[in-house]
Scaffold this motif. Structure first.
Motif, short mmCIF file in Angstrom:
data_model
loop_
_atom_site.label_atom_id
_atom_site.label_comp_id
_atom_site.label_asym_id
_atom_site.label_seq_id
_atom_site.Cartn_x
_atom_site.Cartn_y
_atom_site.Cartn_z
N GLU A 64 0.83 -1.21 0.00
CA GLU A 64 0.00 0.00 0.00
C GLU A 64 0.87 1.27 0.00
N THR A 65 1.91 1.27 0.85
CA THR A 65 2.81 2.43 0.94
C THR A 65 3.57 2.59 -0.37
N LYS A 68 1.48 4.14 -3.05
CA LYS A 68 1.30 5.57 -2.77
C LYS A 68 2.54 6.37 -3.21
N SER A 103 2.50 9.02 6.90
CA SER A 103 2.52 9.35 5.48
C SER A 103 2.71 10.85 5.29
N SER A 135 -0.02 13.04 -0.47
CA SER A 135 -0.92 12.78 0.66
C SER A 135 -1.42 14.14 1.14
N THR A 191 -8.51 7.41 2.71
CA THR A 191 -8.96 7.76 1.36
C THR A 191 -10.34 7.18 1.09
#
Ligand code: PMV
Length: 319
Positions: A64-65, A68, A103, A135, A191
């Motif tokens: 996921e990171t 991003k 983040s 972000s 999100t």
């Protein structure tokens, strides 16, 4: 080989951001106001490389990171017409998985590194606009002190950036105590939860109006170093934000019984003369707003609770 190094602090919103008016440009539905935390800092090193790679605290970033950050790098290269790849090595001085805003500090530190490595000479406003694309809340982590992230009016987001309204020396006694009750990943990302809220919550527009009106009162309260006013405004804003999530379909709840236990402790301490207030983001952990003279008492009380995993006391971030 050239290496760029930069740091950024996490921030906690006193008046929250919850919802985007434009997903692509990462534009918020309203302005928000935050304080930087000097105890929660991300330091990042970036160098040119043959492929993009991301290490966080010495290990490969989770999917996921990674997605991003890769999305952010894709945008960055396109915007500045670059073709290079980057090797990113980032370290948080706080638990990454603790549901804290890693983040925000991570993307802000990365934006500063890319600016230096690629010799772009961006000022703090442009850096904030850039970090916002990675972000939303990262726009508020370029500078320390208290930051106001302007909602902006333009369609391309050029006027949606965070501006430092007071620096750390304005209020050296202000403290934020982070009470960590859970370190697992959140069950629903901010999100996704924001999308559900903006699409389905019938009371969302009320929060937008009320929360928008609180911004000026919050600026006045910080200007006057008035903890009672800051705390009460922050609490109401956070409670109303969580209410919009609960009023959504499906209903979203980030709190657990442990969250409620900490809220009860904060309320009881305050009723007994220890000035403190709570605020909560998209997770079960609680951030307590107070003054240096009450810090030891609050930390002691928190540490005596079985629900607590870790307590981090912080002043306002400099820079
Ligand atoms: O920037 P994100 O997607 O992590 O959203 C942050 C949302 C809140 O933390 C709940 C509120 C805020 O203003 O920071």
């Amino acid at each position: 080989m050239k290496i760029a190094t930069a740091s950024a602090n996490a921030n906690i919103a006193l008046i929250k951001y919850w919802g985007k008016r434009d997903e692509f440009f990462m534009l918020p539905t309203k302005s928000s106001l935050s304080v930087g935390l000097d105890a929660l800092r991300t330091t990042t090193q970036v160098e040119f490389s043959n492929t993009d790679s991301i290490l966080i605290n010495g290990i490969m970033a989770d999917d996921e990171t990674k997605i991003k950050i890769l999305r952010f790098l894709y945008f960055f290269r396109k915007k500045f017409e670059l073709e290079c790849c980057f090797s990113i090595n980032t370290t948080n001085n706080f638990p990454t998985a603790a549901g804290l805003a890693s983040s925000a500090s991570g993307i802000a530190a990365l934006a500063k590194c890319l600016n230096e490595l690629c010799a772009l000479n961006l000022d703090s406003k442009s850096l904030s606009v850039l970090a916002r694309r990675g972000s939303g809340s990262a726009s508020r982590s370029i500078l320390g002190g208290f930051n106001l992230w302007h909602k902006g009016l333009s369609g391309d987001g050029s006027d949606s950036y965070a501006e430092q309204i007071f620096n750390a020396s304005h209020w050296p006694e202000f403290r934020i105590i982070v009470a960590i009750v859970q370190t697992e990943k959140k069950h629903i990302s901010s999100t996704e939860a924001m999308q559900i809220t903006t699409k389905t919550c019938k009371t969302y527009n009320n929060w937008l109006t009320n929360s928008g009106r609180r911004i000026n009162s919050m600026i006045k309260a910080i200007e006057n170093r008035d903890l009672e006013a800051v705390g009460e405004l922050a609490q109401v804003d956070c409670l109303e934000m969580h209410e919009t999530m609960r009023n959504s379909s499906p209903s979203i709840n980030y709190w657990t019984n442990k969250t409620i236990k900490i809220i009860e402790l904060v309320n009881s301490l305050r009723n007994n003369g220890t000035q403190c207030y709570f605020t909560i983001d998209a997770g079960p952990n609680v951030k307590i707003l107070t003054l240096a003279k009450y810090q030891a008492k609050i930390v002691g009380e928190l540490n005596s609770l079985p629900e607590i995993q870790q307590v981090i006391a912080s002043g306002v971030a400099c820079d």
